[in-house]
Design a protein around this motif. Sequence first.
Motif, mmCIF file in Angstrom:
data_model
loop_
_atom_site.group_PDB
_atom_site.id
_atom_site.type_symbol
_atom_site.label_atom_id
_atom_site.label_comp_id
_atom_site.label_asym_id
_atom_site.label_seq_id
_atom_site.Cartn_x
_atom_site.Cartn_y
_atom_site.Cartn_z
ATOM 1 N N LEU A 135 0.886 -1.155 0.000
ATOM 2 C CA LEU A 135 0.000 0.000 0.000
ATOM 3 C C LEU A 135 0.929 1.212 0.000
ATOM 4 O O LEU A 135 1.923 1.235 0.739
ATOM 5 C CB LEU A 135 -0.803 -0.040 1.301
ATOM 6 N N THR A 136 0.629 2.202 -0.839
ATOM 7 C CA THR A 136 1.405 3.434 -0.755
ATOM 8 C C THR A 136 0.456 4.607 -0.842
ATOM 9 O O THR A 136 -0.595 4.524 -1.495
ATOM 10 C CB THR A 136 2.518 3.504 -1.825
ATOM 11 N N LEU A 137 0.796 5.672 -0.183
ATOM 12 C CA LEU A 137 -0.048 6.866 -0.217
ATOM 13 C C LEU A 137 0.830 8.099 -0.083
ATOM 14 O O LEU A 137 1.908 8.051 0.512
ATOM 15 C CB LEU A 137 -1.106 6.823 0.885
ATOM 16 N N PRO A 219 -13.980 15.637 -3.020
ATOM 17 C CA PRO A 219 -13.508 14.296 -2.650
ATOM 18 C C PRO A 219 -14.437 13.221 -3.223
ATOM 19 O O PRO A 219 -15.617 13.496 -3.441
ATOM 20 C CB PRO A 219 -13.597 14.271 -1.123
ATOM 21 N N ILE A 220 -13.910 12.019 -3.440
ATOM 22 C CA ILE A 220 -14.755 10.892 -3.860
ATOM 23 C C ILE A 220 -15.744 10.578 -2.735
ATOM 24 O O ILE A 220 -15.396 10.670 -1.556
ATOM 25 C CB ILE A 220 -13.919 9.606 -4.169
ATOM 26 N N ALA A 221 -16.952 10.210 -3.091
ATOM 27 C CA ALA A 221 -17.966 9.736 -2.132
ATOM 28 C C ALA A 221 -18.139 10.641 -0.912
ATOM 29 O O ALA A 221 -18.238 10.165 0.223
ATOM 30 C CB ALA A 221 -17.635 8.300 -1.694
ATOM 31 N N GLY A 222 -18.162 11.945 -1.143
ATOM 32 C CA GLY A 222 -18.481 12.907 -0.087
ATOM 33 C C GLY A 222 -17.630 12.760 1.161
ATOM 34 O O GLY A 222 -16.398 12.745 1.082
ATOM 35 N N PRO A 223 -18.260 12.628 2.339
ATOM 36 C CA PRO A 223 -17.486 12.604 3.579
ATOM 37 C C PRO A 223 -16.541 11.408 3.672
ATOM 38 O O PRO A 223 -15.540 11.444 4.389
ATOM 39 C CB PRO A 223 -18.562 12.523 4.670
ATOM 40 N N LYS A 224 -16.831 10.340 2.910
ATOM 41 C CA LYS A 224 -15.959 9.157 2.996
ATOM 42 C C LYS A 224 -14.613 9.423 2.306
ATOM 43 O O LYS A 224 -13.552 9.077 2.822
ATOM 44 C CB LYS A 224 -16.663 7.947 2.371
ATOM 45 N N GLY A 225 -14.678 10.050 1.137
ATOM 46 C CA GLY A 225 -13.435 10.397 0.438
ATOM 47 C C GLY A 225 -12.659 11.454 1.202
ATOM 48 O O GLY A 225 -11.428 11.446 1.248
ATOM 49 N N TYR A 226 -13.398 12.362 1.806
ATOM 50 C CA TYR A 226 -12.782 13.404 2.651
ATOM 51 C C TYR A 226 -12.005 12.735 3.788
ATOM 52 O O TYR A 226 -10.855 13.098 4.086
ATOM 53 C CB TYR A 226 -13.911 14.314 3.143
ATOM 54 N N GLY A 227 -12.615 11.716 4.389
ATOM 55 C CA GLY A 227 -11.933 10.973 5.454
ATOM 56 C C GLY A 227 -10.685 10.271 4.936
ATOM 57 O O GLY A 227 -9.642 10.259 5.600
ATOM 58 N N LEU A 228 -10.776 9.720 3.723
ATOM 59 C CA LEU A 228 -9.610 9.031 3.156
ATOM 60 C C LEU A 228 -8.466 10.008 2.882
ATOM 61 O O LEU A 228 -7.303 9.715 3.157
ATOM 62 C CB LEU A 228 -9.992 8.327 1.843
ATOM 63 N N MET A 229 -8.807 11.178 2.317
ATOM 64 C CA MET A 229 -7.716 12.125 2.016
ATOM 65 C C MET A 229 -7.080 12.646 3.295
ATOM 66 O O MET A 229 -5.875 12.911 3.348
ATOM 67 C CB MET A 229 -8.133 13.225 1.040
ATOM 68 N N MET A 230 -7.891 12.737 4.356
ATOM 69 C CA MET A 230 -7.345 13.126 5.663
ATOM 70 C C MET A 230 -6.393 12.038 6.182
ATOM 71 O O MET A 230 -5.294 12.329 6.666
ATOM 72 C CB MET A 230 -8.489 13.322 6.657
ATOM 73 N N MET A 231 -6.814 10.781 6.030
ATOM 74 C CA MET A 231 -5.969 9.666 6.471
ATOM 75 C C MET A 231 -4.610 9.710 5.753
ATOM 76 O O MET A 231 -3.548 9.552 6.365
ATOM 77 C CB MET A 231 -6.686 8.350 6.172
#
Length: 349
Positions: A135-137, A219-231
Amino acid sequence: MKVTREKLKELMATKLHKAGLTQEHADIVADVLVHADARGYHSHGAMRVEYYSERINKGGTNCNPNFNFQKTGPCTAIFDGDNAAGHVVAKLGMDEAIKMAKENGVAIVGMRRMGHSGALSYFVQQAAEQNLVALTLCQSDPMAVPYGGAEPYYGTNPIAFGAPGKNGENIIIDMATTVQAWGKVLDARSKNKPIEEGWAVDSNGQTTTDPFKVSSLLPIAGPKGYGLMMMVDILSGIMLNLPFGNKVTSMYHDLTEDRNLGQLHIVIDPECFTDLESFKENIAQTMQDLNNIKPATGFDKVYYPGQRSGIREKKANEEGIDIVDSIYEYLVSDVIHNNAYDHKGAFAK
Ligand code: NAI
């Protein structure tokens, strides 16, 4: 026009070396770029060479870095990239993570102070080719609104995941955490065409289809993508003690300055959990199961992530890579621009 993979890589490496990178680093960057072009991600391939070359030429990429790889635990390490080309730092970081994961089962390598590393699939593919899961980010220029916001805070913060299947066929998920790339908005502007609903917002945070009114991406999928970009920002920025959120540098802001970006590789040896052969067998089975799912109306087939890029890559390796004429002309010329990209700002180009 079509150019062979080998020729395109050589042209890109020659230009990047001419701009100032060592031949060794130029070869690595060109290898990552040609991977993107071959897999159909032209936004992260040869078209970036003009920009990278200007940045290298102006000192915003360190051509003679002092790399520092420091183990911080049995399975963890920090790789200080000294603001070298991001592709080089991410590739060498993955080489180290692979070694550590083979020794210890797991490796987490944080790369600090690096430039833009391009298409992340390259790095997880390195691991998949060694029978490892990865996994890379990484961080990128702030251009996406947090859910409910009207101004950008996070970048398009991409995530890639790779798992080895059989016969060299791997599952590779590689995606930005925004619905669309900024390049797609620019493309619509140049064609004077509307963008799709749900890609981006105007300065009030309202979705817009007018590419000229776009001020941030969604972000993708509203608050879910927002959470991912924060992660992604926490793992590859805050955790590595780097600038985070809207303090992350912009690609086109000042080409003389270091980018100071972060990226994190997580590599797992599946043999810590199961035997390798059944793991690869089951990954191959998953691929086949997905391909056998009845397609929805309007779809020819269900593809597994990375399958279509793999098909494009095979074709590109056999028939050559489609390159826009002006990019080819730039690559074969002696030109290194000095003021084509500098100070354009994240949203200007
Ligand atoms: P995309 O939207 O084209 O694809 C995203 C994912 O969806 C991929 O894993 C792809 O295999 C999968 N996919 C697409 N169509 C599919 C289908 N029909 N069936 C099954 N799977 C399908 O990719 P995106 O988000 O536009 O990213 C493009 C590239 O840009 C990536 O290589 C990414 O790493 C890179 N990027 C790099 C950044 C950086 O700062 N280094 C920032 C943002 C993106």
